[in-house]
Write a protein that holds these residues in place. Sequence first.
Motif, PDB file in Angstrom:
ATOM      1  N   ASN A   1       0.824  -1.204   0.000  1.00 22.07           N
ATOM      2  CA  ASN A   1       0.000   0.000   0.000  1.00 22.07           C
ATOM      3  C   ASN A   1       0.859   1.254   0.000  1.00 22.07           C
ATOM      4  O   ASN A   1       1.787   1.383   0.798  1.00 22.07           O
ATOM      5  CB  ASN A   1      -0.916   0.019   1.221  1.00 22.07           C
ATOM      6  CG  ASN A   1      -1.868  -1.164   1.259  1.00 22.07           C
ATOM      7  OD1 ASN A   1      -1.452  -2.274   1.553  1.00 22.07           O
ATOM      8  ND2 ASN A   1      -3.111  -0.926   0.944  1.00 22.07           N
ATOM      9  N   VAL A   2       0.537   2.182  -0.881  1.00 22.79           N
ATOM     10  CA  VAL A   2       1.265   3.452  -0.924  1.00 22.79           C
ATOM     11  C   VAL A   2       0.897   4.306   0.271  1.00 22.79           C
ATOM     12  O   VAL A   2       1.749   4.941   0.898  1.00 22.79           O
ATOM     13  CB  VAL A   2       0.953   4.203  -2.238  1.00 22.79           C
ATOM     14  CG1 VAL A   2       1.644   5.569  -2.246  1.00 22.79           C
ATOM     15  CG2 VAL A   2       1.402   3.380  -3.439  1.00 22.79           C
ATOM     16  N   LEU A   3      -0.384   4.319   0.619  1.00 29.60           N
ATOM     17  CA  LEU A   3      -0.880   5.181   1.697  1.00 29.60           C
ATOM     18  C   LEU A   3      -1.543   4.299   2.754  1.00 29.60           C
ATOM     19  O   LEU A   3      -2.711   3.934   2.635  1.00 29.60           O
ATOM     20  CB  LEU A   3      -1.873   6.201   1.139  1.00 29.60           C
ATOM     21  CG  LEU A   3      -1.334   7.086   0.011  1.00 29.60           C
ATOM     22  CD1 LEU A   3      -2.453   7.801  -0.725  1.00 29.60           C
ATOM     23  CD2 LEU A   3      -0.332   8.091   0.571  1.00 29.60           C
ATOM     24  N   ASP A   4      -0.778   3.945   3.780  1.00 29.11           N
ATOM     25  CA  ASP A   4      -1.326   3.082   4.821  1.00 29.11           C
ATOM     26  C   ASP A   4      -1.697   3.869   6.077  1.00 29.11           C
ATOM     27  O   ASP A   4      -1.821   3.308   7.167  1.00 29.11           O
ATOM     28  CB  ASP A   4      -0.352   1.961   5.167  1.00 29.11           C
ATOM     29  CG  ASP A   4       1.029   2.476   5.545  1.00 29.11           C
ATOM     30  OD1 ASP A   4       1.190   3.708   5.695  1.00 29.11           O
ATOM     31  OD2 ASP A   4       1.947   1.649   5.694  1.00 29.11           O
ATOM     32  N   ASN A   5      -1.875   5.182   5.915  1.00 27.44           N
ATOM     33  CA  ASN A   5      -2.251   6.033   7.041  1.00 27.44           C
ATOM     34  C   ASN A   5      -3.668   6.591   6.882  1.00 27.44           C
ATOM     35  O   ASN A   5      -4.018   7.609   7.472  1.00 27.44           O
ATOM     36  CB  ASN A   5      -1.262   7.188   7.184  1.00 27.44           C
ATOM     37  CG  ASN A   5      -1.036   7.945   5.878  1.00 27.44           C
ATOM     38  OD1 ASN A   5      -1.532   7.531   4.823  1.00 27.44           O
ATOM     39  ND2 ASN A   5      -0.305   9.050   5.937  1.00 27.44           N
ATOM     40  N   VAL A   6      -4.476   5.928   6.062  1.00 22.91           N
ATOM     41  CA  VAL A   6      -5.833   6.396   5.784  1.00 22.91           C
ATOM     42  C   VAL A   6      -6.784   5.909   6.878  1.00 22.91           C
ATOM     43  O   VAL A   6      -6.753   4.736   7.271  1.00 22.91           O
ATOM     44  CB  VAL A   6      -6.317   5.907   4.411  1.00 22.91           C
ATOM     45  CG1 VAL A   6      -7.757   6.334   4.159  1.00 22.91           C
ATOM     46  CG2 VAL A   6      -5.405   6.447   3.311  1.00 22.91           C
TER      47      VAL A   6
ATOM     48  N   LEU B   1      -6.803   1.823  -2.164  1.00 21.44           N
ATOM     49  CA  LEU B   1      -6.458   0.827  -3.171  1.00 21.44           C
ATOM     50  C   LEU B   1      -5.091   1.046  -3.803  1.00 21.44           C
ATOM     51  O   LEU B   1      -4.560   0.136  -4.448  1.00 21.44           O
ATOM     52  CB  LEU B   1      -7.507   0.804  -4.283  1.00 21.44           C
ATOM     53  CG  LEU B   1      -8.884   0.232  -3.942  1.00 21.44           C
ATOM     54  CD1 LEU B   1      -9.795   0.298  -5.155  1.00 21.44           C
ATOM     55  CD2 LEU B   1      -8.763  -1.193  -3.448  1.00 21.44           C
ATOM     56  N   LYS B   2      -4.517   2.208  -3.622  1.00 27.84           N
ATOM     57  CA  LYS B   2      -3.273   2.515  -4.330  1.00 27.84           C
ATOM     58  C   LYS B   2      -2.121   1.662  -3.805  1.00 27.84           C
ATOM     59  O   LYS B   2      -1.803   1.683  -2.613  1.00 27.84           O
ATOM     60  CB  LYS B   2      -2.940   4.008  -4.171  1.00 27.84           C
ATOM     61  CG  LYS B   2      -2.033   4.542  -5.260  1.00 27.84           C
ATOM     62  CD  LYS B   2      -2.717   4.462  -6.607  1.00 27.84           C
ATOM     63  CE  LYS B   2      -1.896   5.092  -7.716  1.00 27.84           C
ATOM     64  NZ  LYS B   2      -2.526   4.914  -9.035  1.00 27.84           N
ATOM     65  N   GLU B   3      -1.499   0.904  -4.722  1.00 26.57           N
ATOM     66  CA  GLU B   3      -0.375   0.048  -4.369  1.00 26.57           C
ATOM     67  C   GLU B   3       0.801   0.304  -5.298  1.00 26.57           C
ATOM     68  O   GLU B   3       0.635   0.782  -6.420  1.00 26.57           O
ATOM     69  CB  GLU B   3      -0.766  -1.438  -4.466  1.00 26.57           C
ATOM     70  CG  GLU B   3      -1.723  -1.915  -3.402  1.00 26.57           C
ATOM     71  CD  GLU B   3      -1.956  -3.411  -3.484  1.00 26.57           C
ATOM     72  OE1 GLU B   3      -1.691  -3.998  -4.564  1.00 26.57           O
ATOM     73  OE2 GLU B   3      -2.394  -4.001  -2.485  1.00 26.57           O
TER      74      GLU B   3
END
Length: 425
Positions: free
Chosen positions: A238-243, A388-390
């Motif tokens: 995951n690019v953004l795992d702080n959501v 979803l961004k990976e």
Amino acid sequence: MISAADLVIPRFHDVLGDVMAHGHTHYWLHGGRGSTKSSFISLCIVLLVISQPKANAVVVRRFGNTLRDSVYQQILWAISSLGLEGYFRARLSPMEITYLPTGQKIVFRGADDPLKLKGVKFTKGYAAVVWFEELDQFDGIEAVRSILNSLRRGGDDFWIFYSYNPPRTMWSWVNVECLDRTRRADTFVRRSSYLDVVDEHPEWLGAPFIDEAEYLRDVNETAWRWEYLGEITGTGGNVLDNVIDESLSLHRIRNFERTRNGVDWGWFPDPWRFVRCAWEPAARRLLIFEEHSANKKTPAETGQMLVNAMTFSDEEGEEPYYHDELVWADNTPDGKQQVAVYRRDFGIRIRPSRKARMRKLSYEWLAGLREIVIDPVRCPLTFEEFILKEYLRDRDSTWIDEIPDGNDHSIDAVRYAMMDDILRG
């Protein structure tokens, strides 16, 4: 007298009431091992058959050879637990269970034999109830819709149950579909875990099951969260795992001190997207609370959409007015004409955002924030894109330091909106 509520964990009590009142058509139940979701659905099916004189049920799994030892036994358990053995007759060939007082049936089919599915017919009533067990094993939502199109005929009221353990990756079709289901008025979504069972009925699981779960919790918490809690832990890419998904009240939104606005241009199939967010620098927290999307809209039409979005009252009961806030947009050649229309016809203060070599930097800045709070109801498209961004994988399925383009219109709009803050940071 046996009460169905006594056979159901409290986590499902409101779901049971909703099912019997036909509050929704679709019941989307997901969770970890031992969450009793399948047991709950089997009870619902038996109760619906005996309470709805025209209701027959079809239980579907991806492969027909898995039916006998899973859902077939599960329905027999429900009948026995309700003390109704004398009212039902079970057969294995064809695999079906008949409610003797009326002749209604519960039939079992595998999706690997489409002819048997299409050939499901009932002498009394119609297929009012359908259960897709282990939903993640099916070939996508299109395959599920195809089955439903074959079965949902001859009646007005339907109860469709879906049960599964979520795959690890958010990209799995069933996880993506679940996001959409949370926004549908005809769908009831509920997640459960073995912890919901342990609180009230640990004897339903037994000590060995609980001990095994707690052991995994100690040695590998991420695996425990996925396997036993039914959480989507991701694949590590995951690019953004702080959501964080959080409902943002109108009162809180009205009191944001630093709001930011961004536009990503688009026509078709790529959409035009406008996103509003708030920045809390001391907490390193970004909050996204509004989105608007359009396809095949002229600059005059999207300009009016933007003006409408920026026209609101500061307090309840006050007159709404246009807030002359700065808007940052994608700096593209075709965007220059749209910027000109926005400025000339609507008086919008809009500027092109710097793009050169900023994509990776802005992604790193977003990933480095303490929190990115997104209201999934107000901003469903944005929430979906962010989680979803990976990263890309190479031929050996190893993650590489490259973020693929596409399916990121809201992310781009947010990046443009925050570009000044990113550069300051």
